[in-house]
Design a protein around this motif. Structure first.
Motif, mmCIF file in Angstrom:
data_model
loop_
_atom_site.group_PDB
_atom_site.id
_atom_site.type_symbol
_atom_site.label_atom_id
_atom_site.label_comp_id
_atom_site.label_asym_id
_atom_site.label_seq_id
_atom_site.Cartn_x
_atom_site.Cartn_y
_atom_site.Cartn_z
ATOM 1 N N HIS A 74 0.799 -1.221 0.000
ATOM 2 C CA HIS A 74 0.000 0.000 0.000
ATOM 3 C C HIS A 74 0.838 1.280 0.000
ATOM 4 C CE1 HIS A 74 1.207 -0.312 4.207
ATOM 5 N NE2 HIS A 74 0.811 0.927 4.402
ATOM 6 N N ILE A 75 2.148 1.183 -0.060
ATOM 7 C CA ILE A 75 3.001 2.364 0.152
ATOM 8 C C ILE A 75 2.696 3.474 -0.843
ATOM 9 C CG2 ILE A 75 5.372 3.231 0.173
ATOM 10 C CD1 ILE A 75 4.729 1.574 2.618
ATOM 11 N N ARG A 76 2.647 3.138 -2.152
ATOM 12 C CA ARG A 76 2.442 4.186 -3.153
ATOM 13 C C ARG A 76 1.052 4.829 -3.026
ATOM 14 N NH1 ARG A 76 4.120 4.310 -9.073
ATOM 15 N NH2 ARG A 76 4.861 2.189 -8.670
ATOM 16 N N SER A 77 0.019 4.015 -2.883
ATOM 17 C CA SER A 77 -1.341 4.560 -2.925
ATOM 18 C C SER A 77 -1.735 5.258 -1.629
ATOM 19 C CB SER A 77 -2.339 3.452 -3.259
ATOM 20 O OG SER A 77 -2.202 2.366 -2.367
ATOM 21 N N THR A 78 -1.310 4.731 -0.483
ATOM 22 C CA THR A 78 -1.697 5.321 0.803
ATOM 23 C C THR A 78 -0.756 6.436 1.238
ATOM 24 O OG1 THR A 78 -2.707 3.252 1.532
ATOM 25 C CG2 THR A 78 -2.102 4.812 3.249
ATOM 26 N N HIS A 79 0.541 6.275 0.965
ATOM 27 C CA HIS A 79 1.553 7.206 1.492
ATOM 28 C C HIS A 79 2.254 7.976 0.371
ATOM 29 C CE1 HIS A 79 0.927 5.260 5.323
ATOM 30 N NE2 HIS A 79 1.325 4.089 4.853
ATOM 31 N N LYS A 80 1.471 8.453 -0.585
ATOM 32 C CA LYS A 80 2.028 9.081 -1.785
ATOM 33 C C LYS A 80 3.006 10.207 -1.480
ATOM 34 C CE LYS A 80 0.592 11.412 -6.059
ATOM 35 N NZ LYS A 80 -0.573 11.902 -6.858
ATOM 36 N N ASN A 81 2.701 11.026 -0.466
ATOM 37 C CA ASN A 81 3.535 12.194 -0.168
ATOM 38 C C ASN A 81 4.302 12.071 1.141
ATOM 39 O OD1 ASN A 81 2.660 13.698 -2.516
ATOM 40 N ND2 ASN A 81 0.705 13.999 -1.453
ATOM 41 N N THR A 82 4.239 10.895 1.771
ATOM 42 C CA THR A 82 4.949 10.723 3.045
ATOM 43 C C THR A 82 6.054 9.672 2.900
ATOM 44 O OG1 THR A 82 3.138 9.240 3.725
ATOM 45 C CG2 THR A 82 3.072 11.518 4.519
ATOM 46 N N PHE A 83 5.690 8.390 2.944
ATOM 47 C CA PHE A 83 6.703 7.338 2.898
ATOM 48 C C PHE A 83 7.165 7.001 1.479
ATOM 49 C CE2 PHE A 83 4.652 5.566 7.009
ATOM 50 C CZ PHE A 83 5.360 6.490 7.761
ATOM 51 N N TYR A 84 6.262 7.111 0.496
ATOM 52 C CA TYR A 84 6.620 6.667 -0.856
ATOM 53 C C TYR A 84 7.822 7.421 -1.446
ATOM 54 C CZ TYR A 84 6.298 5.546 -5.810
ATOM 55 O OH TYR A 84 6.587 5.159 -7.090
ATOM 56 N N PRO A 85 7.971 8.733 -1.222
ATOM 57 C CA PRO A 85 9.140 9.410 -1.798
ATOM 58 C C PRO A 85 10.483 8.910 -1.269
ATOM 59 C CG PRO A 85 7.425 11.008 -1.259
ATOM 60 C CD PRO A 85 7.000 9.695 -0.650
ATOM 61 N N ILE A 86 10.492 8.230 -0.123
ATOM 62 C CA ILE A 86 11.773 7.777 0.426
ATOM 63 C C ILE A 86 11.867 6.253 0.506
ATOM 64 C CG2 ILE A 86 12.166 9.889 1.743
ATOM 65 C CD1 ILE A 86 11.201 8.408 4.240
ATOM 66 N N GLN A 87 10.749 5.547 0.255
ATOM 67 C CA GLN A 87 10.746 4.099 0.328
ATOM 68 C C GLN A 87 10.410 3.509 -1.037
ATOM 69 O OE1 GLN A 87 8.011 3.587 3.801
ATOM 70 N NE2 GLN A 87 9.782 2.696 4.833
#
Length: 389
Positions: free
Chosen positions: A224-237
């Motif tokens: 779910h990283i890209r869809s749920t955390h688009k502007n938080t975790f996804y840019p660094i994970q």
């Protein structure tokens, strides 16, 4: 207390190798798919059976750093049973049922430190080892056996930074409970990640309007990283890239950061996952130990009702970071804000799942091969329920 190390999870170098191989291949660790009946989240009888089972097995109660000094005490209700932990003058941590032996008032409210535990109702007083030491107007209780009216202790062990409690409703000669305690009594998997974080810096207990299993599930996959955390975790994970390792009934899930690719041109002898991954240790059934740069979170998920759960987060860090934070608290604001935002996003999704379970659209919840840690959680839960029948 520490226990001998065991090779229960892979060393850093092997984790880096597996992550880089997944990046190159566009893959992730895979396992068996799972379908969990929606009724298992909504059926009161199922929830009652789960709660009874959870009380029949050991579990992690809290991080030892919550009571570092003699006299320190803290309370929390675990699986519906009010408990508290206190560190004695002998340095030993003990866990007791949170009830005065006179009229049953809860003895400890919130965290604190004291030389003795005094009931605020009538003044019955207990030593830190639980022994009853003073009864006001003792002559009013003829035949009172003071030696037999101490606080009721719950068996516990302090293991590599965690306080683990035994069954709250033990069953005679239960080899399954003994095996479960053994699985939580060897901290070889998490010892080097948790023990350096010896300072408790933050505690938060929040009620959540959802089934406890929905909350457990949100920690166990990166699909779910890209869809749920688009502007938080996804840019660094990375989206949908995890390493999954089982140790006993427990699981470690590795969430890599993009900066791990900087290790490609370095000698393997220098490879470390420090500040390059988040490890989430799922200590079955309801506790997560999650590592982040400069802090470790111990998250306890306590079922209250079928659709209500209390989530208690203990934030820990090293002494050096704690001292730096006290001098310049603004220095860690960014990282803490990122974690808070990401956690809020996860909780929003979980609350939506809980609402959607009532829609009648699905007979089961679908977990794919990239979400295998969740399937393993449910399979272990089913197994323990079967043992308790």
């Amino acid at each position: 207390m520490s226990t001998p190390a065991t090779a229960s999870v892979a060393p850093d170098v092997e984790i880096v190798r597996r992550i880089l191989a997944h990046i190159d291949a566009g893959t992730t660790d895979e396992g068996d798919p799972w379908r969990e009946p929606v009724a298992n989240y909504l059926d009161p009888a199922r929830f009652s059976a789960e709660l009874a089972m959870l009380r029949s097995f050991p579990s992690v109660y809290l991080p030892a750093a919550a009571i570092p000094n003699p006299g320190d005490h803290v309370e929390r209700t675990s699986f519906g049973v009010p408990l508290f932990a206190v560190r004695g003058h002998d340095g030993r941590a003990r866990v007791f049922r949170n009830s005065c032996r006179h009229r049953g008032l809860t003895l400890v409210e919130g965290p604190g430190c004291a030389h003795a535990l005094v009931c605020r109702y009538h003044g019955w007083t207990y030593r830190l080892d639980g022994e009853l030491s003073h009864v006001p107007h003792a002559e009013a209780f003829p035949g009172l056996d003071v030696s037999g009216r101490g606080l009721v202790e719950v068996g516990s062990r302090e293991v590599d930074g965690l306080i683990v409690i035994g069954p709250l409703t033990p069953r005679p000669d239960d080899r399954h409970a003994e095996s479960a305690m053994a699985a939580l009594s060897d901290g070889g998997a998490w010892r080097d990640k948790l023990l350096p974080a010896e300072r408790l810096v933050y505690v938060d207990a929040t009620p959540r309007p959802m089934n406890w299993k929905v909350l457990v599930e949100q920690f166990l996959e990166g699909y779910h990283i890209r869809s749920t955390h688009k502007n938080t975790f996804y840019p660094i994970q990375y989206d949908d890239l995890n390493v999954i390792e089982a140790f006993g009934p427990n699981t470690r899930i590795t969430f890599p950061y993009q900066n791990i690719e900087r290790l490609r041109d370095r000698s393997e002898a220098t490879w470390t996952t420090d500040r390059r991954v988040t490890y989430v240790y799922h200590l079955f059934p309801n506790v997560m130990v999650a590592t982040f740069p400069d802090q470790v979170l111990v998250v306890v998920i306590d079922p209250v009702e079928i659709d209500h759960t209390t989530v208690t987060i203990y934030a820990l860090t090293t002494t050096a970071v704690a001292e730096a934070l006290s001098r310049a608290p603004e220095g860690t604001t960014g990282g803490l804000s990122l974690l808070a935002a990401g956690g809020s996003e996860d909780n929003e999704m979980s609350e939506g799942v809980q609402r959607g379970l009532h829609a009648g659209a699905n007979d089961f919840v679908e977990f794919g091969t990239h979400e295998s840690a969740i399937g393993r959680f449910h399979a272990t839960l089913d197994q323990r329920l079967e043992w308790c029948r």
